[in-house]
Design a protein around this motif. Sequence first.
Motif, PDB file in Angstrom:
ATOM      1  N   THR A  77       0.832  -1.102   0.109  1.00  0.00           N
ATOM      2  CA  THR A  77       0.016   0.072   0.058  1.00  0.00           C
ATOM      3  C   THR A  77       0.868   1.009  -0.159  1.00  0.00           C
ATOM      4  O   THR A  77       1.888   1.244   0.710  1.00  0.00           O
ATOM      5  CB  THR A  77      -1.033  -0.099   1.104  1.00  0.00           C
ATOM      6  N   VAL A  78       0.450   2.148  -0.580  1.00  0.00           N
ATOM      7  CA  VAL A  78       0.947   3.393  -0.794  1.00  0.00           C
ATOM      8  C   VAL A  78      -0.219   4.626  -0.127  1.00  0.00           C
ATOM      9  O   VAL A  78      -1.145   4.339  -0.475  1.00  0.00           O
ATOM     10  CB  VAL A  78       1.458   4.065  -2.190  1.00  0.00           C
ATOM     11  N   TYR A  79       0.521   5.596   0.486  1.00  0.00           N
ATOM     12  CA  TYR A  79      -0.396   6.605   1.215  1.00  0.00           C
ATOM     13  C   TYR A  79      -0.033   7.697   1.041  1.00  0.00           C
ATOM     14  O   TYR A  79       1.127   7.972   0.417  1.00  0.00           O
ATOM     15  CB  TYR A  79      -0.447   6.557   2.524  1.00  0.00           C
ATOM     16  N   LEU A  80      -1.182   8.613   0.756  1.00  0.00           N
ATOM     17  CA  LEU A  80      -0.889  10.184   0.572  1.00  0.00           C
ATOM     18  C   LEU A  80      -1.661  11.013   1.870  1.00  0.00           C
ATOM     19  O   LEU A  80      -2.891  10.966   1.808  1.00  0.00           O
ATOM     20  CB  LEU A  80      -1.455  10.632  -0.553  1.00  0.00           C
ATOM     21  N   GLN A  81      -0.852  11.402   2.777  1.00  0.00           N
ATOM     22  CA  GLN A  81      -1.455  12.251   3.919  1.00  0.00           C
ATOM     23  C   GLN A  81      -1.358  13.670   3.585  1.00  0.00           C
ATOM     24  O   GLN A  81      -0.429  14.090   3.120  1.00  0.00           O
ATOM     25  CB  GLN A  81      -0.496  12.223   5.126  1.00  0.00           C
ATOM     26  N   MET A  82      -2.759  14.221   3.662  1.00  0.00           N
ATOM     27  CA  MET A  82      -3.116  15.408   2.985  1.00  0.00           C
ATOM     28  C   MET A  82      -3.337  16.316   4.407  1.00  0.00           C
ATOM     29  O   MET A  82      -4.157  16.045   4.845  1.00  0.00           O
ATOM     30  CB  MET A  82      -3.990  15.776   1.846  1.00  0.00           C
ATOM     31  N   SER A  83      -2.694  17.614   4.678  1.00  0.00           N
ATOM     32  CA  SER A  83      -2.896  18.321   5.620  1.00  0.00           C
ATOM     33  C   SER A  83      -2.978  19.767   5.135  1.00  0.00           C
ATOM     34  O   SER A  83      -2.592  20.257   3.962  1.00  0.00           O
ATOM     35  CB  SER A  83      -1.923  18.226   6.567  1.00  0.00           C
ATOM     36  N   SER A  84      -3.548  20.671   5.843  1.00  0.00           N
ATOM     37  CA  SER A  84      -3.791  22.123   5.465  1.00  0.00           C
ATOM     38  C   SER A  84      -4.469  22.296   4.245  1.00  0.00           C
ATOM     39  O   SER A  84      -3.911  23.117   3.246  1.00  0.00           O
ATOM     40  CB  SER A  84      -2.333  22.672   5.508  1.00  0.00           C
ATOM     41  N   LEU A  85      -5.458  21.383   3.883  1.00  0.00           N
ATOM     42  CA  LEU A  85      -5.980  21.162   2.683  1.00  0.00           C
ATOM     43  C   LEU A  85      -6.748  22.565   2.102  1.00  0.00           C
ATOM     44  O   LEU A  85      -7.390  23.403   3.046  1.00  0.00           O
ATOM     45  CB  LEU A  85      -7.132  20.299   2.667  1.00  0.00           C
ATOM     46  N   LYS A  86      -6.512  22.743   0.837  1.00  0.00           N
ATOM     47  CA  LYS A  86      -7.089  24.225   0.251  1.00  0.00           C
ATOM     48  C   LYS A  86      -8.134  23.887  -0.741  1.00  0.00           C
ATOM     49  O   LYS A  86      -8.215  22.608  -1.203  1.00  0.00           O
ATOM     50  CB  LYS A  86      -5.885  24.890  -0.642  1.00  0.00           C
ATOM     51  N   PRO A  87      -9.202  24.587  -1.140  1.00  0.00           N
ATOM     52  CA  PRO A  87     -10.232  24.390  -1.937  1.00  0.00           C
ATOM     53  C   PRO A  87      -9.415  24.109  -3.453  1.00  0.00           C
ATOM     54  O   PRO A  87     -10.019  23.084  -4.116  1.00  0.00           O
ATOM     55  CB  PRO A  87     -10.887  25.749  -2.114  1.00  0.00           C
ATOM     56  N   GLU A  88      -8.403  24.485  -3.651  1.00  0.00           N
ATOM     57  CA  GLU A  88      -7.826  24.285  -4.933  1.00  0.00           C
ATOM     58  C   GLU A  88      -7.223  22.659  -4.802  1.00  0.00           C
ATOM     59  O   GLU A  88      -6.467  22.391  -6.163  1.00  0.00           O
ATOM     60  CB  GLU A  88      -6.484  25.316  -5.111  1.00  0.00           C
ATOM     61  N   ASP A  89      -7.145  22.240  -3.779  1.00  0.00           N
ATOM     62  CA  ASP A  89      -6.708  20.616  -3.739  1.00  0.00           C
ATOM     63  C   ASP A  89      -7.893  19.828  -4.373  1.00  0.00           C
ATOM     64  O   ASP A  89      -7.622  18.381  -4.390  1.00  0.00           O
ATOM     65  CB  ASP A  89      -6.390  20.134  -2.336  1.00  0.00           C
ATOM     66  N   THR A  90      -8.900  20.412  -4.341  1.00  0.00           N
ATOM     67  CA  THR A  90     -10.074  19.787  -4.883  1.00  0.00           C
ATOM     68  C   THR A  90      -9.790  19.043  -6.225  1.00  0.00           C
ATOM     69  O   THR A  90      -9.479  19.698  -7.327  1.00  0.00           O
ATOM     70  CB  THR A  90     -11.482  20.674  -4.998  1.00  0.00           C
ATOM     71  N   ALA A  91     -10.071  17.754  -6.373  1.00  0.00           N
ATOM     72  CA  ALA A  91      -9.816  17.020  -7.602  1.00  0.00           C
ATOM     73  C   ALA A  91      -9.992  15.615  -7.454  1.00  0.00           C
ATOM     74  O   ALA A  91     -10.442  15.083  -6.417  1.00  0.00           O
ATOM     75  CB  ALA A  91      -8.281  17.272  -7.955  1.00  0.00           C
ATOM     76  N   VAL A  92     -10.001  14.736  -8.572  1.00  0.00           N
ATOM     77  CA  VAL A  92      -9.976  13.350  -8.527  1.00  0.00           C
ATOM     78  C   VAL A  92      -8.638  12.889  -8.379  1.00  0.00           C
ATOM     79  O   VAL A  92      -7.665  13.492  -9.124  1.00  0.00           O
ATOM     80  CB  VAL A  92     -10.695  12.652  -9.772  1.00  0.00           C
ATOM     81  N   TYR A  93      -8.298  12.194  -7.600  1.00  0.00           N
ATOM     82  CA  TYR A  93      -6.916  11.692  -7.120  1.00  0.00           C
ATOM     83  C   TYR A  93      -6.779  10.195  -7.335  1.00  0.00           C
ATOM     84  O   TYR A  93      -7.536   9.517  -7.392  1.00  0.00           O
ATOM     85  CB  TYR A  93      -6.548  11.652  -5.670  1.00  0.00           C
ATOM     86  N   TYR A  94      -5.698  10.192  -8.505  1.00  0.00           N
ATOM     87  CA  TYR A  94      -5.316   8.589  -8.950  1.00  0.00           C
ATOM     88  C   TYR A  94      -3.860   8.262  -8.349  1.00  0.00           C
ATOM     89  O   TYR A  94      -3.013   8.973  -8.331  1.00  0.00           O
ATOM     90  CB  TYR A  94      -5.160   9.042 -10.591  1.00  0.00           C
ATOM     91  N   CYS A  95      -3.889   6.897  -8.207  1.00  0.00           N
ATOM     92  CA  CYS A  95      -2.616   6.152  -7.999  1.00  0.00           C
ATOM     93  C   CYS A  95      -1.986   5.522  -9.093  1.00  0.00           C
ATOM     94  O   CYS A  95      -2.993   4.985 -10.120  1.00  0.00           O
ATOM     95  CB  CYS A  95      -3.006   5.244  -6.806  1.00  0.00           C
ATOM     96  N   HIS A  96      -0.725   5.704  -9.279  1.00  0.00           N
ATOM     97  CA  HIS A  96       0.047   5.256 -10.309  1.00  0.00           C
ATOM     98  C   HIS A  96       1.294   4.343 -10.166  1.00  0.00           C
ATOM     99  O   HIS A  96       1.649   4.712  -8.899  1.00  0.00           O
ATOM    100  CB  HIS A  96       0.071   6.336 -11.353  1.00  0.00           C
ATOM    101  N   ALA A  97       1.212   3.251 -10.573  1.00  0.00           N
ATOM    102  CA  ALA A  97       2.782   2.443 -10.514  1.00  0.00           C
ATOM    103  C   ALA A  97       3.259   2.203 -11.926  1.00  0.00           C
ATOM    104  O   ALA A  97       2.328   1.887 -12.715  1.00  0.00           O
ATOM    105  CB  ALA A  97       2.343   1.396  -9.644  1.00  0.00           C
ATOM    106  N   ARG A  98       4.337   1.924 -11.772  1.00  0.00           N
ATOM    107  CA  ARG A  98       5.001   1.555 -12.914  1.00  0.00           C
ATOM    108  C   ARG A  98       5.869   0.361 -12.724  1.00  0.00           C
ATOM    109  O   ARG A  98       7.002   0.325 -11.523  1.00  0.00           O
ATOM    110  CB  ARG A  98       6.138   2.686 -13.577  1.00  0.00           C
ATOM    111  N   ASP A  99       5.785  -0.753 -13.576  1.00  0.00           N
ATOM    112  CA  ASP A  99       6.350  -2.143 -13.408  1.00  0.00           C
ATOM    113  C   ASP A  99       7.967  -1.795 -13.613  1.00  0.00           C
ATOM    114  O   ASP A  99       8.483  -1.416 -14.534  1.00  0.00           O
ATOM    115  CB  ASP A  99       5.825  -2.913 -14.219  1.00  0.00           C
ATOM    116  N   ARG A 100       8.802  -2.142 -12.733  1.00  0.00           N
ATOM    117  CA  ARG A 100      10.211  -1.956 -12.743  1.00  0.00           C
ATOM    118  C   ARG A 100      10.842  -2.875 -13.930  1.00  0.00           C
ATOM    119  O   ARG A 100      11.912  -2.636 -14.552  1.00  0.00           O
ATOM    120  CB  ARG A 100      11.119  -2.296 -11.646  1.00  0.00           C
TER     121      ARG A 100
END
Length: 117
Positions: A77-100
Amino acid sequence: QVQLVESGGGLVQAGGSLRLSCAASSSTLRFSAMDWYRETPGKQRELVAAITSDGSTNYADSVKGRFTISRDNAMNTVYLQMSSLKPEDTAVYYCHARDRWTSADYWGQGTQVTVSS
């Protein structure tokens, strides 16, 4: 076929926090890097944060000091801890990975983050 499943999005007030999770269906050790992107209508998908297999991180200037990316290889699992959020952070967030080994790109289905003012 690798699957990435995001969770943790939602509605939060400005100044609040959220933690996004991205669970992979296979070991995260197969990925050279795992990233979080975000997309808003009419804008190109942008890289928010990235973490390599050795733990090196990189952030967009707009989120530095507010967001933290981390990975738990034992939990795939990978995490994204988001703090001090702003209205401009509004979005659809996507996880991405590249096979080595194959350089194949994998994407999650996206999770909506909405920050109200």
